[in-house]
Design an enzyme around this catalytic site. Sequence first.
Site, PDB file in Angstrom:
ATOM      1  N   CYS A  78      10.996 -64.049 -11.604  1.00  0.00           N
ATOM      2  CA  CYS A  78      10.830 -65.139 -10.625  1.00  0.00           C
ATOM      3  C   CYS A  78       9.780 -64.775  -9.582  1.00  0.00           C
ATOM      4  O   CYS A  78      10.064 -64.030  -8.636  1.00  0.00           O
ATOM      5  CB  CYS A  78      12.177 -65.432  -9.962  1.00  0.00           C
ATOM      6  SG  CYS A  78      12.068 -66.730  -8.724  1.00  0.00           S
ATOM      7  N   CYS A 135      10.616 -65.934  -6.033  1.00  0.00           N
ATOM      8  CA  CYS A 135      11.637 -65.144  -5.330  1.00  0.00           C
ATOM      9  C   CYS A 135      11.092 -63.783  -4.903  1.00  0.00           C
ATOM     10  O   CYS A 135      11.380 -63.310  -3.810  1.00  0.00           O
ATOM     11  CB  CYS A 135      12.859 -64.895  -6.215  1.00  0.00           C
ATOM     12  SG  CYS A 135      13.316 -66.250  -7.282  1.00  0.00           S
ATOM     13  N   ASP A 136      10.337 -63.143  -5.780  1.00  0.00           N
ATOM     14  CA  ASP A 136      10.008 -61.726  -5.558  1.00  0.00           C
ATOM     15  C   ASP A 136       8.533 -61.457  -5.242  1.00  0.00           C
ATOM     16  O   ASP A 136       8.175 -60.321  -4.920  1.00  0.00           O
ATOM     17  CB  ASP A 136      10.381 -60.907  -6.821  1.00  0.00           C
ATOM     18  CG  ASP A 136      11.863 -61.031  -7.146  1.00  0.00           C
ATOM     19  OD1 ASP A 136      12.654 -61.160  -6.194  1.00  0.00           O
ATOM     20  OD2 ASP A 136      12.221 -60.994  -8.339  1.00  0.00           O
TER      21      ASP A 136
END
Length: 303
Positions: A130, A133-134
Amino acid sequence: MYDIGIVGGGTAGMTAAIYGQRAGKRTVIIEGGNFGGQITSSPKVENYPGIASVSGSEFSMNLLDQAMKLGAETVVEKVTGIHAEDGILVIETTDKAYPCRSVILATGVTHRHLGAADEERLTGSGVSYCATCDGAFFRGRDVAVIGGGSTALQDAEFLSNYCRKVYLVHRRDEFRGEDSIVKRLAAKENVEFVLSAVVKEILGENVVEGLILTNKKTGEDFRLDVAGVFIAVGQIPRNESFADVVKLDENGFILAAEDCVTSAPGIFAAGDCRTKEVRQLTTAAADGAVAALAACKYISDQR
Ligand code: NAP
């Protein structure tokens, strides 16, 4: 007793809840993880009609808000199965059982793994599924994105905004994803396409330090020094828990046509979890509507 029990709180499930509530049905959405589904990982959605550009997380939060304002109930529990009891469908979770007149399976899909050695061990230590997200953890660093579909292209574009260098590694020499993004990426100085290449090894003792790739045309191995590897090689369904109630195809997708009707009376399948040609945000939303209206008709036919 619920009129419609929806398994999965992604775009298909939440759209089904909106249609169910608006038809006057008591609806519950049961989600095992986070509401929003796959699209929450899309940094930018630019192909949903009527919305020129929106982040995936904003899109899905708006959907959830809309469903809840209409009165849809939400439950965060993992669904473990479904069984029929005296003509009622009972959704079983790890905690409870939810009797429903009809059920919509909107379980979506999950990230496919590459299957490379050390992929699991380094997940969370440089390997990610992701970018949204990261990605921020890799500001100013060099990363690789693996895959050639829309997700990989979008991830590469997103990461190129703050990573020093983004290698986009794809096993063929042409991309599956949208040409418009390919053109934008090709124009970026910090993006490099690494084509006809596959991951042989992910390097790193405690955190990712690099990749060994194999050039499919020459058979030669070569190394890329990267701190992050974003794997975007497609999606797989997770419908094992329902295999005893609805028929699945050989890849695990729920067998259902455009009418979202499954092999089990009263159970409908919506979105990416069912057999279909096109898996898009628009088709997930369309399925949610179709399945909810089919469930409403099923309920009234039973009375
Ligand atoms: P996808 O379209 O299935 O693409 C997967 C990519 O990974 C393909 O390029 C495939 O290569 C490659 N791949 C698969 N297995 C591999 C392996 N073992 N090693 C190396 N490469 C591998 O998946 P996706 O990009 O996640 O997209 C899924 C669906 O969601 C698509 O329908 C897409 O259009 C849609 N989507 C929509 C949006 C949006 O903004 N609306 C955003 C993201 C995704 P090959 O090309 O060689 O098969």
